[in-house]
Write an enzyme that holds these catalytic residues in place. Structure first.
Site, short mmCIF file in Angstrom:
data_model
loop_
_atom_site.label_atom_id
_atom_site.label_comp_id
_atom_site.label_asym_id
_atom_site.label_seq_id
_atom_site.Cartn_x
_atom_site.Cartn_y
_atom_site.Cartn_z
N GLY A 45 75.03 -104.66 -9.44
CA GLY A 45 76.33 -104.17 -10.99
C GLY A 45 76.46 -105.67 -11.45
CB ALA A 69 84.18 -103.46 0.95
CB ILE A 70 80.23 -106.94 -2.16
CG1 ILE A 70 78.94 -106.39 -1.18
CG2 ILE A 70 79.65 -108.16 -3.28
CD1 ILE A 70 78.39 -107.44 -0.64
CG ASN A 98 74.42 -101.10 -11.13
OD1 ASN A 98 75.34 -101.73 -11.18
ND2 ASN A 98 74.17 -99.95 -11.08
CG ASN A 125 77.92 -98.70 -9.28
OD1 ASN A 125 79.01 -97.62 -9.09
ND2 ASN A 125 79.03 -99.83 -8.55
CB CYS A 128 81.43 -99.39 -7.09
SG CYS A 128 81.80 -100.83 -6.14
CB THR A 191 78.00 -97.29 -0.48
OG1 THR A 191 78.81 -97.30 -1.15
CG2 THR A 191 77.00 -97.77 0.04
N GLY A 215 71.85 -97.01 4.29
CA GLY A 215 71.28 -96.84 5.44
C GLY A 215 70.41 -96.46 5.84
N GLY A 242 68.88 -94.89 2.35
CA GLY A 242 68.29 -94.87 3.38
C GLY A 242 66.76 -95.00 3.26
C1 FMN Z 1 75.35 -105.44 0.05
C2 FMN Z 1 75.43 -103.93 -1.03
C3 FMN Z 1 76.10 -103.77 -2.58
C4 FMN Z 1 75.65 -102.96 -3.17
N1 FMN Z 1 76.10 -103.17 -4.85
C5 FMN Z 1 75.98 -102.48 -5.24
C6 FMN Z 1 75.88 -102.64 -7.25
O1 FMN Z 1 76.93 -103.30 -7.22
N2 FMN Z 1 76.39 -101.54 -7.83
C7 FMN Z 1 75.61 -100.20 -7.32
O2 FMN Z 1 75.29 -99.00 -7.84
N3 FMN Z 1 75.27 -100.29 -6.53
C8 FMN Z 1 75.33 -101.00 -5.12
N4 FMN Z 1 74.67 -100.77 -3.89
C9 FMN Z 1 74.80 -99.44 -3.35
C10 FMN Z 1 72.47 -99.44 -3.60
O3 FMN Z 1 72.12 -100.13 -4.54
C11 FMN Z 1 72.31 -97.99 -2.89
O4 FMN Z 1 73.37 -97.27 -3.90
C12 FMN Z 1 73.27 -97.70 -1.63
O5 FMN Z 1 73.01 -98.55 -0.88
C13 FMN Z 1 72.26 -96.31 -1.31
O6 FMN Z 1 70.94 -96.77 -1.00
P1 FMN Z 1 70.89 -97.00 0.68
O7 FMN Z 1 70.32 -96.72 1.69
O8 FMN Z 1 68.82 -97.74 0.32
O9 FMN Z 1 70.96 -99.13 0.98
C14 FMN Z 1 75.24 -101.69 -3.21
C15 FMN Z 1 75.00 -101.46 -1.72
C16 FMN Z 1 74.77 -102.29 -1.03
C17 FMN Z 1 74.26 -102.55 0.91
#
Ligand code: FMN
Ligand code: FAD
Ligand code: FAD
Ligand code: FMN
Ligand code: FES
Ligand code: FES
Lengths: 300, 255, 300, 255
Positions: A45, A69-70, A98, A125, A128, A191, A215, A242
């Site tokens: 993002g 929680a970045i 994004n 996005n 978040c 998430t 995940g 996931g």
């Molecule tokens: C470390 C981390 C940072 C993320 N940063 C963003 C982000 O900047 N913008 C966004 O739309 N989603 C962000 N996400 C969400 C992911 O793009 C994704 O929607 C979510 O993790 C589910 O997919 P996954 O289980 O394959 O990780 C982030 C996820 C993780 C784990």
């Protein structure tokens, strides 16, 4: 064998992109993966100005997944345009940017700055869970989602794709609101909001208390929501949540996603994206499927 | 140079002290590239645990293509790792991070607790004059003998059972340790003390830091520490421990 | 060392009960666990008349958890009163009866039938995602939840505890609605709606298409919701979702739950409930905690 | 009698045919109680897989306290099980279900595919006159030799490579198998055929059924099959395969 899919007029050479925020702008994974072989790279993002993000601890492991929680740390759109877009173009990657923001104005500003850039698709996005203002607020109220979508769409040069939050009662209502607002595609899921407590320290593990869960553990919820959204609206969907293997990706495609993102799995295996692509090819070969589009939404 | 993810065979695993394990793995592609102060990501053979554990490289044998790590059982992941046996395989990713920048000046190497292991490979590689300061909790002075073959070793223990009673700074003061550059790894309070000591004595100090990680390669922004100036990558006051570190010039970071 | 807790005037000898639907009425687990040693036995949902439930396949395994779509099969309140309550009394167990229904009338009928029974607490399931009518419909709309709570409370002889669905945008809104309606306690979370697709058969694994996800994978979402609910309302909470160990249970207690339920973990280990109780005792001994109530909600 | 969950040591594991494995485990507390036709729940050493796999008991040795299971690799769980080696431990729960009710009448034992293994212990225990009908896919006639020490064996294969070409009912008809009670285990279409055959010939038939399970002990109501009459436990037309079965009188259930 055809692996290419079409998202709102954008052709992806295969249906696999990266989960925003898990892949940076591709530089770091470039060592493991030929970025030009991906359907697209979806970037972290980016906001109108640099954001420092949240204090640490920013991540926690949970059973079959993780919390993050970045807080959308990012270098801002200027640096992004100067550094990251040229890098991705050079690497031959299709680009999904994004976009994040705290207000409608922020989003629109980023989108406008990107209008003359060689970017294929904008992922907005609004989901978040880790920033106080903006972010998820837009993503949990259909009215607000409709408004922000409309505002962004009005200024966007590229097709837009609203990224939906799973932390809602009815995902179809949100999907419809985004599409009514003009979203050309949808991506889901972001998430799930979660929490982890350190029982020895008797404190939250994350500085932010809550974090977004991602995940393998969240996949069943994600597949369900993609299925529901795909059956509620008529725009293409990028499904995620996931996905770590080709089998996982195929579940999403069959549920109705036109493409998928591999996110957290990159941390488990830096070649996860390519492994998923190759596994899909194997499946198609084994089942004599000529065109990946035959599988999309085949389970009703 | 490039990072590799490999299935590494465990060649040996022994216990150095209560809860402290010493493991050697075969990982040629990583070993040939590895530098002192870098780390590897160790994956646990338990599918409920998806994130890797960052562990510093304690020894590199380029001829044999092996890596040595020394780690403390801190939670379930390291506990499971400690029950692995020679012959089993573990997934590892590395080499990660920047490592120490080796200079020629008279050096003070400082390791505290589980920050001691990464100093061993550095002690071996640094050919200049050096004093090694090791801070332990008690008289279980793991790895001390090995350090002695590379330089003068000075010890502190929290309980006073060996060397100076107190921390590494106490030992440095009490035992008159001198040098013009510090290389250090250990808990944050120790690093904070070293940063202050180095500033006071106008010394360069390279300190190796710790933070919770996910990707381990600089992509996810989980593992940041605060930098004094605006960082050139992040454009905010954040540096990534996994990629820009784990070794930082003490002057660059806020502790 | 005091392990006993108080839920709406009901004393539980320890804070551990069973997840409704995972423990039958205790008969089957009686072989593994002394039921009188549990804080209480929470029974499978019971309706006014026997329900046949859904067709099979009713369960599917997912990463770190499972989906179920049992569809609230139950023998009806008559058999329950004749057979299950006497059995549980004989076994020396405290009894929490989980009540289900398709309409307000159904719920009220069951509650009235239980009014002269030796039952400690009524858990009202308005959050089952696996039945078409009733069930979750009441649990996803604050207004409907308020109404059903009020109706049930008006007729209940025992304290009532509304069981909340996690498939909502804002759990605090639901918690508040239930408490306003008169709920004496709350329990959460029920299952997260999920889906699994068999990519070889290209079909849903569950006959019901979707199912409720439970098990270790859902714990972070559950802890977060319990924390949010505990900080939004003033009634005691029974927390659940993925509890398999004492560590898991302690997370919920520290987040604000007064007691916890062990559900899916029974399938992984039939003595899970007792193992959790003993593990909590060990923790209290190690940390020199005299009264379990000191831990409840200690993380803020 | 009571069910036990134990960590059972694998004493041996061999492959009987492509993808078919034969495992013996030490599990005294379960073995002493076990009956032919019962099953055990096998947990997989992979924390992402939380549910146990139901596997029928193929052999019981009460003196040695061992159980034998024969299983086909059907998915990831059984694949992982097949890679376990002697000496490793697996968690199992059992004995589960009701088992066959052994009668004295002239018996026909029928096993189809991976329904063959549970018939072996029954063949061993049934002292009456008996014919054993085994339905295979092809000429890989696993366990057939062992059955021959307990009675006359009649074979069908789908591809006709051995015995009668077709299914077990075809073999029964073609080879003139007779008896007054049937005990059977196999895929649902086969059991459906047997139910019809038994009704037509007015024979008792005990059939062992399969369904997806969670608890394995009758608590969760995952594994129901449809019963002809209202069941006394459920008060609806559902019986639990794990507890009321897996063996049912064919007349009691709808297939
Ligand atoms: C470390 C981390 C940072 C993320 N940063 C963003 C982000 O900047 N913008 C966004 O739309 N989603 C962000 N996400 C969400 C992911 O793009 C994704 O929607 C979510 O993790 C589910 O997919 P996954 O289980 O394959 O990780 C982030 C996820 C993780 C784990
Ligand atoms: C660059 C770096 C080098 C390290 N080198 C060593 C070493 O050489 N020897 C050694 O014993 N330890 C070292 N550590 C600490 C080590 O990573 C943790 O002790 C380990 O991750 C704990 O894992 P666990 O599963 O046992 O603990 P758990 O607490 O169960 O782990 C849960 C999660 O938190 C993370 N975590 C927990 N503690 C830490 C920590 N202190 N730092 C980073 N992540 C943590 C884990 O990786 C995991 O994702 C290093 C850490 C970093 C960042
Ligand atoms: C009473 C009973 C006795 C059985 N006895 C035997 C036996 O002796 N030998 C043998 O090879 N197989 C037997 N089966 C089938 C065996 O349980 C499945 O093949 C096995 O569970 C598949 O697990 P998996 O992880 O390899 O497959 P996956 O498909 O990956 O499993 C996913 C989930 O579905 C369940 N599942 C998948 N297939 C079945 C099935 N056919 N029946 C029940 N659950 C299933 C698994 O247990 C698991 O929970 C028996 C089944 C039952 C119900
Ligand atoms: C097989 C199964 C059946 C269930 N049946 C019921 C039920 O009848 N009533 C109810 O309120 N919840 C029911 N639940 C939900 C559980 O009580 C619990 O809320 C949920 O599973 C989360 O806890 P867990 O992860 O510990 O299982 C059921 C869950 C499972 C797995
Ligand atoms: S761990 Fe991902 S950036 Fe450092
Ligand atoms: S598997 Fe739970 S009742 Fe049969």
């Amino acid at each position: 064998m055809n692996l290419s899919v079409n998202i709102a007029g954008v052709t992806m050479k295969n249906p696999v992109t990266t989960g925003s925020g898990t892949f940076g702008s591709g530089q770091e994974y470039n060592e493991f993966v030929d970025l030009s072989k991906l359907g697209a790279v979806t970037t972290k993002g980016v906001a109108n100005v640099p954001w420092p993000g949240n204090p640490t601890t920013r991540v926690a492991e949970v059973y079959g997944g993780m919390l993050n929680a970045i807080g959308l740390q990012n270098p801002g759109i200027d640096v992004f345009i100067e550094r990251d877009i040229p890098f991705l173009k050079e690497a031959g990657a299709s680009i999904i940017v994004n976009v994040c923001g705290k207000s409608e104005k922020d989003y629109v500003e980023v989108v406008e700055r990107l209008s003359d850039q060689p970017v294929d698709l904008l992922e907005i996005n609004v989901s978040c869970p880790n920033v106080k203002e903006g972010g998820i607020a837009f993503g949990q109220d259909p009215k607000a989602l409709y408004e922000i979508t409309k505002a962004v769409k009005a200024k966007a040069a590229q097709p837009i794709m609203m990224k939906l939050s799973p932390n809602v009662t009815d995902i179809t209502e949100m999907a419809k609101a985004a599409v009514e607002g003009g979203s050309d595609a949808l991506s889901l899921i972001n998430t799930l909001t979660g929490m982890k407590i350190d029982i020895e320290k008797r404190d939250f593990v994350l500085a932010n208390k809550t974090g977004g869960m991602s995940g393998p553990a969240i996949k069943p919820v994600a597949v369900r929501m993609v299925y529901q959204a795909a059956n509620a609206v008529d725009v293409p969907i990028i499904g995620m949540g996931g996905i770590a293997t080709a089998q996982d990706a195929l579940e999403f495609l069959m549920a109705g996603a036109t493409a998928v993102s591999v996110g957290t799995a990159n941390f488990m295996n830096p070649t996860a994206t390519m492994d998923v692509i190759h596994g899909i090819e194997d499946y198609m070969r084994r089942h004599k499927i000529e065109d990946i589009n035959e599988l999309i939404g085949c389970v009703k | 140079m490039s990072k590799k993810q490999v299935m590494a065979e465990i060649l040996s695993q022994t216990s150095l002290a209560d809860g402290i394990y010493d493991m050697t793995v075969k990982a040629e592609e990583i070993a040939v590239q590895a530098k002192a102060g870098q780390f590897i990501s160790v994956y646990i053979n338990d599918k409920s645990k998806i994130l890797p554990r960052p562990i510093s490289i304690c020894g590199i044998n380029k001829e044999e293509g092996t890596l040595r790590i020394v780690y403390r059982v801190a939670g379930e992941g390291t506990a499971q790792l400690s029950s692995c046996e020679a012959g089993e395989k573990i997934k590892i990713l590395g080499p990660l991070g920047n490592g120490f920048t080796q200079k020629k000046e008279k050096a003070v190497l400082i390791g505290g607790g589980i920050g001691i292991p990464p100093m061993l490979e550095l002690a071996k590689q640094l050919s200049c004059e050096k004093t090694i300061v090791l801070g332990y909790r008690d008289s279980r002075l793991f790895l001390k003998d090995e350090f002695e073959s590379y330089g003068t070793v000075v010890v502190s223990t929290e309980d006073g059972s060996a060397g100076t009673k107190g921390n590494v700074i106490d030992a440095i003061k009490e035992q008159g340790v001198e040098g013009s550059i510090i290389y250090a790894c250990g808990p944050t309070p120790m690093l904070r003390g070293i940063k202050a000591y180095a500033e006071e004595h106008e010394m360069e100090a390279q300190i190796s830091m710790e933070e919770r990680m996910a990707c381990g390669i600089g992509a996810c922004l989980a593992c940041v520490c605060q930098s004094k100036d605006i960082d050139s990558h992040s454009h905010v006051h954040n540096k990534r421990v996994c990629k820009d570190g784990p070794v930082f010039d003490a002057r660059e970071v806020e502790l």
